[in-house]
Design an enzyme around this catalytic site. Structure first.
Site, short mmCIF file in Angstrom:
data_model
loop_
_atom_site.label_atom_id
_atom_site.label_comp_id
_atom_site.label_asym_id
_atom_site.label_seq_id
_atom_site.Cartn_x
_atom_site.Cartn_y
_atom_site.Cartn_z
N GLU A 31 -23.30 23.36 -36.24
CA GLU A 31 -23.71 23.04 -34.63
C GLU A 31 -23.42 21.68 -34.33
OE1 GLU A 31 -27.10 25.60 -33.60
OE2 GLU A 31 -25.89 27.28 -33.79
N GLU A 41 -22.49 32.80 -37.83
CA GLU A 41 -23.85 33.17 -37.56
C GLU A 41 -23.75 34.08 -36.35
OE1 GLU A 41 -26.84 30.10 -36.69
OE2 GLU A 41 -26.08 28.81 -38.24
C1 BGP Z 1 -28.67 28.46 -34.87
C2 BGP Z 1 -28.91 27.62 -36.27
C3 BGP Z 1 -29.60 28.34 -37.48
C4 BGP Z 1 -30.50 29.54 -36.84
C5 BGP Z 1 -30.11 30.38 -35.55
C6 BGP Z 1 -31.13 31.20 -34.81
O1 BGP Z 1 -28.65 27.58 -33.90
O2 BGP Z 1 -27.71 27.20 -36.92
O3 BGP Z 1 -30.37 27.46 -38.10
O4 BGP Z 1 -31.90 29.30 -37.02
O5 BGP Z 1 -29.54 29.35 -34.68
O6 BGP Z 1 -31.96 30.39 -34.15
P1 BGP Z 1 -33.54 30.57 -34.37
O7 BGP Z 1 -34.00 30.42 -35.86
O8 BGP Z 1 -34.18 29.52 -33.48
O9 BGP Z 1 -33.89 32.08 -33.91
#
Ligand code: BGP
Length: 464
Positions: free
Chosen positions: A173, A362
């Site tokens: 990201e 993701e």
């Molecule tokens: C993205 C990241 C991840 C992940 C995901 C979900 O932004 O790359 O590392 O964790 O989001 O976010 P969260 O864990 O805050 O729910």
């Protein structure tokens, strides 16, 4: 309707070192920026003192339990597992001349374990962390020398794992630095836009140098960038809202434009000028940027809206995401608006723009799970979320978009990034650990485990 996913579609899941491994000082690992963020990536960093602890110090103890976890992923039929290398296991302070052998050996063991089950590793070089040593001593990505330290790290791991890893990503990201500068580029949160964009520039050059090194060292590998797919819609069809939406989408598309096209897009001239930003870009930088990625990867959780209405914008600033809510969508327990069709739209936007293969690395639903009296976890909400998004991936493939694979976020419960919570669960596999760090760390299959197994087993035919 049933969907035709390509035969070699890379089904799997995605995790990140700092959210699963734990063992935060084991085998010579150095402190990373993530180790200074016990309350998550959006919170201020805190110096660590003796006796301090954080949930990520142990996380889900993947460092020691990975054989059991990989076996469970294999049981679901994973073709691919996205994970990251903790830079601080390889170069604990970041500026050493020689790598830490014990850290390198850990990832050898991990990739060997995956290979037993024919699970392709997809490896992120830097997922929301960098050596804290580089921040303290060199000023993080604000310092041009960090490009050199990163390149040394990238070359080291390409060399070492050249026969084991054929899919790579540079920075997780990369557009997130605009919102979380410490997490993204190792700068204090009150840094000026000038300093943040200069640091981002250094990171973009480093990313391109990693692409070039990867092509040189592992000619049959593919390397991509990784964007937070933050697609925005105009809240109304008022032309001013449409223009504002276009401008705001460019805030993040800019990163992709540089990494895929190899130069700064012309719209950024005006953007920088209006904000009084002047970047120091050398001829060598311009040359380096020409090494462009082989594919584009991105995360997708939600969409958002844009308006020029000041009152609505004021209200939106009061919520965590600063996004104007879409009146047509429902939200998750964490206020993330659920928009499966947005994924089809985003895939088409990116494919129209770049004409390069895409990889969804993701996507998922963070939710509180409940264990029923018979011990089962019936996470139908998660199944619905994932099913509906995958249906839209199927639609996009029908639209003609080239999609390499889909690795949903957190196939096993892990520590959340934004607030470092265990209770925000994404997994098909439950992990017994709570926000305070209590629990046995025992793993347990949820209902969604069997659902995903059947989706992969049928190559998407069971989606509805
Ligand atoms: C993205 C990241 C991840 C992940 C995901 C979900 O932004 O790359 O590392 O964790 O989001 O976010 P969260 O864990 O805050 O729910």
């Amino acid at each position: 309707m049933s969907y035709q996913f390509p035969d070699n579609f890379l089904w799997g899941g995605a995790i990140a070192a700092n959210q699963v491994e734990g063992a935060y000082l084991t085998d010579g690992k150095g402190l990373s920026t993530s180790d200074l963020q016990p309350h998550g990536v959006l919170a201020e960093a805190v110096e660590r003192h003796d006796g301090d602890s954080g949930i990520k110090d142990v996380a889900i103890d993947f460092y020691h339990r990975y054989p059991e976890d990989i076996a469970l992923f294999a049981e679901m039929g994973f073709k691919c597992l996205r994970t990251s290398i903790a830079w601080t296991r390889i170069f604990p302070q970041g500026d050493e001349e020689t790598p830490n052998e014990a850290g390198l050996a850990f990832y050898d063991r991990l990739f060997d374990e995956m290979s037993k089950y024919n699970i392709q590793p997809l490896v992120t070089l830097s997922h929301y962390e960098m050596p804290y040593g580089l921040v303290k001593k060199h000023g993080g990505w604000g310092n041009r020398r960090t490009i050199e330290f990163f390149e040394r790290y990238a070359r080291t791991v390409f060399q070492r794992y050249q026969h084991k890893v054929k899919y790579w990503l540079t920075f997780n990201e990369i557009n997130m630095s605009l919102h979380a500068p410490f997490t993204g580029v190792g700068l204090p949160s009150d840094s000026s836009r000038q300093d943040i964009y200069q640091a981002i520039h250094h990171q973009l050059v480093a990313s391109a140098k990693a692409v070039s090194a990867c092509h040189e060292i592992i000619p049959d590998a593919k390397i991509g960038n990784m964007l937070l797919g933050g697609i925005l819609y105009p809240l109304s069809c008022k032309p001013a809202d449409v223009i504002e939406t276009q401008q705001q989408n460019r805030d993040w598309l800019f990163f992709g434009d540089v990494q895929v096209r190899g130069y700064y897009p012309s719209y950024m001239n005006r953007f920088f000028k209006q904000r009084g930003i002047t970047l120091h870009i050398t001829d060598d930088d311009r040359q380096a940027l020409k090494h462009t990625v082989d594919f584009i990867s991105f995360s997708y959780y939600m969409s958002g809206c844009v308006t020029t209405d000041e009152e609505l914008n004021q209200k939106a600033r009061a919520n965590i995401l600063n996004m104007v809510p879409n009146p047509h969508l429902e939200s998750s327990e964490w206020g993330w608006q659920i928009d499966p069709q947005g994924l089809r739209y985003l895939l088409n936007v990116l494919y129209d723009r770049y004409q390069k293969p895409l990889f969804i690395v993701e996507n998922g639903l963070g939710a509180k799970d409940k264990i029923d009296s018979d011990g089962s976890i019936n996470d139908d909400y998660r199944i619905k979320y994932l099913n509906d998004h995958l249906v839209q991936v199927g639609e996009a493939i029908e639209d003609g978009v080239e999609v390499l694979g889909y690795t949903c976020w957190g196939p096993i419960d892990l520590v959340s990034a934004s607030k470092a919570e265990m209770s925000k669960r994404y997994g098909f596999i439950y992990v017994d650990r709570d926000d305070a760090g209590n629990g046995t760390l025992e793993r347990k299959k949820k209902k969604s485990f069997y659902w995903y197994q059947s989706v992969i087993g049928s190559n998407g035919q069971t989606l509805k």
